[in-house]
Design an enzyme around this catalytic site. Structure first.
Site, mmCIF file in Angstrom:
data_model
loop_
_atom_site.group_PDB
_atom_site.id
_atom_site.type_symbol
_atom_site.label_atom_id
_atom_site.label_comp_id
_atom_site.label_asym_id
_atom_site.label_seq_id
_atom_site.Cartn_x
_atom_site.Cartn_y
_atom_site.Cartn_z
ATOM 1 N N HIS A 1 0.822 -1.226 0.000
ATOM 2 C CA HIS A 1 0.000 0.000 0.000
ATOM 3 C C HIS A 1 0.854 1.274 0.000
ATOM 4 O O HIS A 1 0.313 2.374 -0.155
ATOM 5 C CB HIS A 1 -0.924 0.030 1.222
ATOM 6 C CG HIS A 1 -1.973 -1.036 1.215
ATOM 7 N ND1 HIS A 1 -2.833 -1.221 0.165
ATOM 8 C CD2 HIS A 1 -2.302 -1.977 2.152
ATOM 9 C CE1 HIS A 1 -3.639 -2.238 0.433
ATOM 10 N NE2 HIS A 1 -3.333 -2.714 1.633
ATOM 11 N N HIS B 1 -6.390 -7.353 -0.145
ATOM 12 C CA HIS B 1 -6.514 -5.913 -0.362
ATOM 13 C C HIS B 1 -5.731 -5.518 -1.616
ATOM 14 O O HIS B 1 -4.611 -5.984 -1.825
ATOM 15 C CB HIS B 1 -5.970 -5.135 0.843
ATOM 16 C CG HIS B 1 -6.665 -5.460 2.128
ATOM 17 N ND1 HIS B 1 -6.288 -6.523 2.920
ATOM 18 C CD2 HIS B 1 -7.710 -4.866 2.758
ATOM 19 C CE1 HIS B 1 -7.076 -6.568 3.994
ATOM 20 N NE2 HIS B 1 -7.938 -5.581 3.916
ATOM 21 N N ASP C 1 -2.861 -10.630 -2.452
ATOM 22 C CA ASP C 1 -3.387 -10.144 -1.171
ATOM 23 C C ASP C 1 -4.870 -9.817 -1.326
ATOM 24 O O ASP C 1 -5.322 -9.399 -2.394
ATOM 25 C CB ASP C 1 -2.610 -8.897 -0.755
ATOM 26 C CG ASP C 1 -2.868 -8.480 0.681
ATOM 27 O OD1 ASP C 1 -3.952 -7.936 0.947
ATOM 28 O OD2 ASP C 1 -1.989 -8.675 1.533
ATOM 29 N N ASP D 1 -4.252 -12.979 3.628
ATOM 30 C CA ASP D 1 -5.517 -12.577 4.256
ATOM 31 C C ASP D 1 -6.736 -12.969 3.429
ATOM 32 O O ASP D 1 -7.846 -12.524 3.698
ATOM 33 C CB ASP D 1 -5.535 -11.073 4.545
ATOM 34 C CG ASP D 1 -5.043 -10.237 3.386
ATOM 35 O OD1 ASP D 1 -4.732 -10.800 2.322
ATOM 36 O OD2 ASP D 1 -4.954 -9.006 3.544
#
Length: 359
Positions: free
Chosen positions: A126, A164, A162, A249
């Protein structure tokens, strides 16, 4: 050829708060599990001690102003956003995490190992050139890829699985045709980016492929995405190196997401990625740890599955304990499978403009 595992005890010292999702137990429990399974004694595995990244390597990705901010904030403590503060001592550990990714790539490039898994923290995907976000400070993946580019690699595939969306990595390479960035991620979910129409810009148009997935997406649907999108476009791109942002995740027990992968599903995905690397780029592959917040019930098993697949071990027995699997009651819902197929059809249609494999 062996599989390298990059790890340093300093990765356990980074702590925003004891109850923060991205806490030291993410790796501490994994190390315990790997030790219990005898992974570090296996002749196919070599443990690699990382070196810190050089500032010049980090500055190929991040602005000088941002790095100076991290240095200052690391002395007294600081703040980036509501879930990303800067604890004292952060800069040293973040540089070691970025250096861990580079170290993994260096060992692979020099032929010391067949492939490698950089078990680093804090994560990085990120982080943008000018700021951190979402538990991330330095974009470990981007720093490693730029290191590879400097050493002459002209086509690098980044697969970010991931849960996200890796908005930082996407932004860094959005106009770069030497990097094919493919992301599978849950939508809706933080950070709210990663739609199929985000395809890159300028000479990088067509080199960003986003595959947003609905809650409930399971092993079978992830492998469908591999078959219909990831594998054919990878074969057409012909990468010289494959880099995986390995966020764990997506697991069905993760407290921050709603996907439904199992540890066996992760192992199967990595096995396919390894097969691609063997076919396309002499086996050169590095996975870099990103997210994964089910620290006791999932992360040790998903990391074990990934390492087993990287090392060519038998993955048929990779699974969570029965008491954890018993919680998995909604993974087979048909609605997720059909939505995934619809998304895959949309992605293939959008990118048929750029890739002949989708026509």
């Amino acid at each position: 050829m062996k599989t390298g595992i990059v790890f340093h005890e300093k990765y356990l010292k980074h702590e925003q708060t004891p109850t923060h999702p991205e806490r030291k137990e993410r790796l501490a429990y994994t190390i315990d599990q790997l030790t219990e399974e005898g992974i570090f004694e296996d002749e196919r595995i070599v443990l690699i001690n990382p070196e810190p990244a050089k500032e010049e390597d980090v500055l190929r990705v991040h602005t000088k102003e941002y790095i100076e901010f991290l240095k200052r904030a690391s002395k007294t403590g600081g703040f980036i956003d509501f879930d990303t503060n800067v604890p004292v001592g952060l800069y040293e550990i973040a540089m070691l995490a970025a250096g861990g990714a580079i170290t993994a790539a260096k060992w692979v490039v020099e032929g010391k190992v067949r492939n490698a898994f950089a078990m680093v923290r804090p994560p990085g995907h990120h982080a943008k050139p000018y700021t951190g976000a979402g538990f991330c400070y330095i974009n470990n993946m981007a720093v490693m890829v730029e290191w590879l580019k400097k050493r002459g690699f002209k086509r690098i595939l980044i697969l970010d699985w991931d849960a996200h969306h890796g908005d930082g990595t996407q932004e860094i390479f959005y106009e770069d045709d030497s990097v094919l960035f493919i992301s599978t991620h849950q939508m809706p979910l933080y950070p709210g980016t990663g739609y199929p129409h985000e395809v890159g810009r300028g000479k990088g148009e067509g080199y960003t492929i986003n595959i947003p997935l609905p809650p409930g997406t399971s092993d079978e649907s992830y492998l469908y995405v591999f078959e219909k999108v990831i594998e054919p476009v990878a074969e057409e791109f012909e990468p010289e190196f494959i880099a995986i942002s390995a966020g764990q995740d997506n697991h069905f027990t993760d407290p921050l997401t709603g996907l439904a992968l199992t540890a066996r599903g992760y192992a199967e995905m990595m096995k396919r990625a390894v097969n691609l690397a063997e076919k396309l780029c002499k086996g050169r592959l590095v996975a870099v740890l990103e997210g994964g917040y089910s620290v006791e019930s999932a992360l040790p098993y998903t990391n074990l599955g990934i390492i087993a697949a990287l090392a060519g071990m038998d993955i048929s027995n990779i699974r969570e304990p029965a008491k954890i699997l018993s919680e998995l009651r909604w993974r087979k819902r048909d609605y997720a499978s059909q939505k995934v197929r619809d998304t895959v059809a949309e992605v293939r249609s959008i990118h048929s403009k750029y890739w002949s494999c989708f026509r």
